[in-house]
Motif scaffolding. Sequence first.
Motif, PDB file in Angstrom:
ATOM      1  N   MET A  98       0.807  -1.097   0.018  1.00 22.96           N
ATOM      2  CA  MET A  98      -0.006   0.107   0.002  1.00 22.96           C
ATOM      3  C   MET A  98       0.974   1.296  -0.085  1.00 22.96           C
ATOM      4  SD  MET A  98      -3.094  -0.868   2.516  1.00 22.96           S
ATOM      5  CE  MET A  98      -3.942   0.698   2.448  1.00 22.96           C
ATOM      6  N   SER A  99       2.187   1.172   0.641  1.00 21.85           N
ATOM      7  CA  SER A  99       2.937   2.287   0.630  1.00 21.85           C
ATOM      8  C   SER A  99       3.698   2.438  -1.086  1.00 21.85           C
ATOM      9  CB  SER A  99       4.031   2.329   1.748  1.00 21.85           C
ATOM     10  OG  SER A  99       4.989   1.172   1.270  1.00 21.85           O
ATOM     11  N   GLY A 100       3.419   1.756  -1.942  1.00 25.07           N
ATOM     12  CA  GLY A 100       3.775   1.817  -3.256  1.00 25.07           C
ATOM     13  C   GLY A 100       5.127   0.972  -3.682  1.00 25.07           C
ATOM     14  N   GLU A 101       5.391   0.071  -2.597  1.00 29.90           N
ATOM     15  CA  GLU A 101       6.586  -0.682  -3.043  1.00 29.90           C
ATOM     16  C   GLU A 101       6.082  -1.974  -3.955  1.00 29.90           C
ATOM     17  OE1 GLU A 101       9.699  -1.380  -0.056  1.00 29.90           O
ATOM     18  OE2 GLU A 101       8.536  -0.083   1.289  1.00 29.90           O
ATOM     19  N   GLY A 102       7.039  -2.133  -5.097  1.00 32.68           N
ATOM     20  CA  GLY A 102       6.922  -3.333  -5.976  1.00 32.68           C
ATOM     21  C   GLY A 102       7.138  -4.661  -5.103  1.00 32.68           C
ATOM     22  N   THR A 103       6.740  -5.651  -5.995  1.00 34.60           N
ATOM     23  CA  THR A 103       7.018  -6.999  -5.619  1.00 34.60           C
ATOM     24  C   THR A 103       8.433  -7.438  -5.367  1.00 34.60           C
ATOM     25  OG1 THR A 103       5.135  -7.923  -6.846  1.00 34.60           O
ATOM     26  CG2 THR A 103       6.673  -9.489  -6.225  1.00 34.60           C
ATOM     27  N   THR A 104       9.322  -7.068  -6.081  1.00 35.34           N
ATOM     28  CA  THR A 104      10.944  -7.154  -5.802  1.00 35.34           C
ATOM     29  C   THR A 104      11.421  -6.374  -4.776  1.00 35.34           C
ATOM     30  OG1 THR A 104      11.082  -7.407  -8.476  1.00 35.34           O
ATOM     31  CG2 THR A 104      12.889  -6.945  -6.696  1.00 35.34           C
ATOM     32  N   GLN A 105      11.087  -5.282  -4.666  1.00 37.90           N
ATOM     33  CA  GLN A 105      11.292  -4.455  -3.450  1.00 37.90           C
ATOM     34  C   GLN A 105      10.799  -4.991  -2.082  1.00 37.90           C
ATOM     35  OE1 GLN A 105       9.534  -0.825  -4.854  1.00 37.90           O
ATOM     36  NE2 GLN A 105      11.351   0.384  -4.260  1.00 37.90           N
ATOM     37  N   ILE A 106       9.397  -5.594  -1.985  1.00 35.18           N
ATOM     38  CA  ILE A 106       8.866  -6.253  -0.845  1.00 35.18           C
ATOM     39  C   ILE A 106       9.895  -7.446  -0.492  1.00 35.18           C
ATOM     40  CG2 ILE A 106       6.866  -7.411  -0.012  1.00 35.18           C
ATOM     41  CD1 ILE A 106       5.349  -5.320  -1.538  1.00 35.18           C
ATOM     42  N   SER A 107      10.294  -8.175  -1.633  1.00 36.55           N
ATOM     43  CA  SER A 107      10.967  -9.379  -1.594  1.00 36.55           C
ATOM     44  C   SER A 107      12.132  -9.229  -0.928  1.00 36.55           C
ATOM     45  CB  SER A 107      11.152 -10.057  -2.766  1.00 36.55           C
ATOM     46  OG  SER A 107      11.900 -11.270  -2.779  1.00 36.55           O
ATOM     47  N   ASP A 108      12.919  -8.153  -1.389  1.00 36.52           N
ATOM     48  CA  ASP A 108      14.363  -7.865  -0.750  1.00 36.52           C
ATOM     49  C   ASP A 108      14.235  -7.465   0.678  1.00 36.52           C
ATOM     50  OD1 ASP A 108      15.433  -8.382  -3.258  1.00 36.52           O
ATOM     51  OD2 ASP A 108      15.397  -6.485  -3.816  1.00 36.52           O
ATOM     52  N   LYS A 109      13.041  -6.608   0.902  1.00 39.42           N
ATOM     53  CA  LYS A 109      13.098  -5.986   2.338  1.00 39.42           C
ATOM     54  C   LYS A 109      12.448  -6.916   3.342  1.00 39.42           C
ATOM     55  CE  LYS A 109      12.652  -1.184   1.183  1.00 39.42           C
ATOM     56  NZ  LYS A 109      11.759   0.072   1.551  1.00 39.42           N
ATOM     57  N   LEU A 110      11.932  -8.116   3.085  1.00 43.73           N
ATOM     58  CA  LEU A 110      11.156  -9.252   3.913  1.00 43.73           C
ATOM     59  C   LEU A 110      12.057 -10.075   3.959  1.00 43.73           C
ATOM     60  CD1 LEU A 110       7.444  -8.799   3.482  1.00 43.73           C
ATOM     61  CD2 LEU A 110       8.906  -7.588   5.250  1.00 43.73           C
ATOM     62  N   ARG A 111      13.117 -10.157   2.879  1.00 47.50           N
ATOM     63  CA  ARG A 111      13.794 -11.384   2.448  1.00 47.50           C
ATOM     64  C   ARG A 111      13.058 -12.707   2.528  1.00 47.50           C
ATOM     65  NH1 ARG A 111      18.488 -10.305   7.328  1.00 47.50           N
ATOM     66  NH2 ARG A 111      19.343  -8.399   6.356  1.00 47.50           N
TER      67      ARG A 111
END
Length: 208
Positions: free
Chosen positions: A153-166
């Motif tokens: 919802m904050s605008g982050e894409g799938t790849t960004q979410i994947s990287d941040k949440l590992r």
Amino acid sequence: MQTIIFESCRFTRLGLIHSLAVNGIGSRETSYANSLEDLQRSCEHPIPRIILINESCLPIQSQSSTIIRNLIVEHPQSLFIIFMSSTNNHFEQYVFVRENVIITSKSIKTATLNQLLSHHVRQFNLTGIGDNRLNISPVVLSRSESNMLKMWMSGEGTTQISDKLRIKVKTVSSYKGSIKRKIKSQNKHIIYHVVRLSDSLSEGIYVS
């Protein structure tokens, strides 16, 4: 069964009145709120059992959300049906975000709305007997789904979410798919709207 309609559109009011009548709720049992203050007064006595609210009727103030939130807590046996505003997206479904709170839109099918009203009326009149075809369980997200949803919802894409949440990209996609199924929409804008409205008018969607 006392009912309150908080809706400024005359056409929509007529449609709601018809659905109430189909379920045995007549004009003498129905009152209309033209302001938030009216709604508060109408909820004092007699206690309403169904409250139909158009989101667009709520003033854009944090206080209005607090007032609705308090009414929901004070009247756990009353059914609150909130119709989303400010969306051009077609949403015919409904989402229980609390045992007594449904979020939907004006696009909901008349037959579906009648089912929801009928279920509540039967529960009220016959002590717990309702329509077993309806899923009336509040939406529950897993902790992982909830964390991912906030980032989405904050605008982050799938790849960004994947990287941040590992976690794997496939896992992020799986979480998104699960959320879409639970909120009954493939449209992320509708999902965002349901979540924000739930956060505003209650304590948010349940997280397990």
